[in-house]
Motif scaffolding. Structure first.
Motif, PDB file in Angstrom:
ATOM      1  N   TRP A 213     -38.101 -43.301  28.328  1.00 39.67           N
ATOM      2  CA  TRP A 213     -37.165 -43.509  29.448  1.00 39.67           C
ATOM      3  C   TRP A 213     -37.875 -43.578  30.795  1.00 39.67           C
ATOM      4  O   TRP A 213     -37.241 -43.507  31.840  1.00 39.67           O
ATOM      5  CB  TRP A 213     -36.107 -42.405  29.440  1.00 39.67           C
ATOM      6  CG  TRP A 213     -35.166 -42.566  28.310  1.00 39.67           C
ATOM      7  CD1 TRP A 213     -33.966 -43.217  28.338  1.00 39.67           C
ATOM      8  CD2 TRP A 213     -35.351 -42.122  26.957  1.00 39.67           C
ATOM      9  NE1 TRP A 213     -33.408 -43.210  27.080  1.00 39.67           N
ATOM     10  CE2 TRP A 213     -34.232 -42.547  26.219  1.00 39.67           C
ATOM     11  CE3 TRP A 213     -36.366 -41.424  26.297  1.00 39.67           C
ATOM     12  CZ2 TRP A 213     -34.089 -42.285  24.859  1.00 39.67           C
ATOM     13  CZ3 TRP A 213     -36.228 -41.167  24.949  1.00 39.67           C
ATOM     14  CH2 TRP A 213     -35.090 -41.590  24.247  1.00 39.67           C
TER      15      TRP A 213
ATOM     16  N   VAL B  84     -36.947 -49.572  32.365  1.00 38.77           N
ATOM     17  CA  VAL B  84     -36.327 -48.949  31.183  1.00 38.77           C
ATOM     18  C   VAL B  84     -35.247 -49.848  30.562  1.00 38.77           C
ATOM     19  O   VAL B  84     -35.202 -50.014  29.338  1.00 38.77           O
ATOM     20  CB  VAL B  84     -35.728 -47.579  31.554  1.00 38.77           C
ATOM     21  CG1 VAL B  84     -34.881 -47.036  30.432  1.00 38.77           C
ATOM     22  CG2 VAL B  84     -36.839 -46.604  31.876  1.00 38.77           C
TER      23      VAL B  84
ATOM     24  N   GLU C 288     -27.678 -41.858  23.415  1.00 37.32           N
ATOM     25  CA  GLU C 288     -28.184 -42.967  24.221  1.00 37.32           C
ATOM     26  C   GLU C 288     -27.538 -44.254  23.717  1.00 37.32           C
ATOM     27  O   GLU C 288     -27.707 -44.626  22.550  1.00 37.32           O
ATOM     28  CB  GLU C 288     -29.707 -43.051  24.086  1.00 37.32           C
ATOM     29  CG  GLU C 288     -30.343 -44.283  24.700  1.00 37.32           C
ATOM     30  CD  GLU C 288     -30.067 -44.425  26.183  1.00 37.32           C
ATOM     31  OE1 GLU C 288     -29.076 -45.102  26.529  1.00 37.32           O
ATOM     32  OE2 GLU C 288     -30.821 -43.843  26.982  1.00 37.32           O
TER      33      GLU C 288
ATOM     34  N   ALA D 254     -34.250 -38.149  29.799  1.00 38.36           N
ATOM     35  CA  ALA D 254     -33.319 -38.510  28.720  1.00 38.36           C
ATOM     36  C   ALA D 254     -32.601 -37.256  28.252  1.00 38.36           C
ATOM     37  O   ALA D 254     -33.050 -36.141  28.527  1.00 38.36           O
ATOM     38  CB  ALA D 254     -34.092 -39.121  27.557  1.00 38.36           C
TER      39      ALA D 254
END
Ligand SMILES: [Fe+2]
Ligand SMILES: [Fe+2]
Length: 275
Positions: free
Chosen positions: A84, A89, A106, A139
């Motif tokens: 990330w 990204v 995610e 993340a």
């Protein structure tokens, strides 16, 4: 364990550190792939670019370097706690050949990718151990490994031979997961700690296992591919965020990689280091 369709050779490469290391690997790959007769090349690219000044989330990928590796013969790029990082990204996670850890919340990207080469089928899974979810990781926290695997096996198609890139801090944890999955997957390769472990192993029910592939890059002082001054500062209780960004190591380049042979029934028959 399902078979890949025909015997296959897989080249698995550990964390590429820095763009010039990625370029070096890309230069070697066509000949290496030919020499090994590799049907698939799996590369962990989580550190292939220093993407920004923040020392704890500035070590990820760019689409350009990912494409350079893919053009050179890589089939899939796996990641880890640095999946990330950096300003690209969105583009990196959207890339169809980039896999990020599966076991966290995610919506972007994918944690599983199935590859086909003629009759041969390989499914690559990326898992992130909670032990490698370092402070400052950009993340969500990963879910525990065993419940994640159970959920994964119930919800995802996993055709062909299955290879897991398990990104984690602890060799014993990686050995535990490999043992628990022996006979259910063809291979488990460890990544993240960068310094390679010596031996690969064939477990009794046919899973190939190595605790740490090792990084691909400049050896420097500690073999990690970069100067771990942030880790040392954190250990001393200092504010490592005030330090400059990661500095790449210099010195000789090294390849952290293994060749894995998988029979048509999915059983691994060999795992050996490639220098
Ligand atoms: Fe890494
Ligand atoms: Fe990592």
């Amino acid at each position: 364990m399902t078979g890949p369709g025909a015997p296959m050779t897989v080249l698995a490469v550990g964390d590429v550190v820095g763009a010039d290391s990625a370029e070096w690997l890309a230069g070697r790959l066509p000949a290496l792939r030919e020499e090994l007769g590799a049907h698939f090349v799996v590369v962990n690219g989580e550190n292939c670019v220093v993407t920004g000044p923040n020392p704890m989330d500035g070590f990820g990928m760019t689409v350009e370097v990912v494409d350079r590796l893919l053009d050179a013969g890589v089939d899939v790029i796996t990641g880890g706690n640095h999946s990330w990082d950096g300003p690209e990204v969105e583009g990196v996670l959207a890339h169809p050949k980039v896999v990020r850890p599966w076991n966290l919340e995610e919506a972007r990207g994918r944690g599983v990718l199935t590859l086909q080469n003629g009759d041969r089928v390989l499914t690559v899974v990326n898992l992130l151990s909670p032990t490698a979810a370092l402070p400052g990781m950009a993340a969500p926290q990963p879910r525990p490994l065993w419940t994640s695997w159970t959920e994964l096996a119930e919800t995802e198609e996993l055709p062909g031979a299955v290879l897991i890139d398990l990104h984690g801090e602890s060799p014993w944890e990686k050995a535990s997961v490999a043992t628990a999955l022996d006979g259910q997957i063809s291979a488990l390769v460890g990544t993240h700690t960068h310094d390679p472990t010596l031996r690969g192993h064939l477990l009794p029910a046919g899973t190939a296992y190595i605790a740490e592939l090792g990084m691909t890059g400049h050896l420097g002082f500690t073999g990690g591919g970069f100067d771990p001054m942030h880790f040392a500062a954190r250990l001393r209780g200092e504010d490592h965020m005030r330090l400059p960004a990661y500095e790449l190591a210099d010195g000789p380049l090294t390849l952290g990689a293994v060749r894995i042979e998988i029979a048509s029934d999915g059983t691994a028959t060999a795992i050996e280091r490639i220098a």
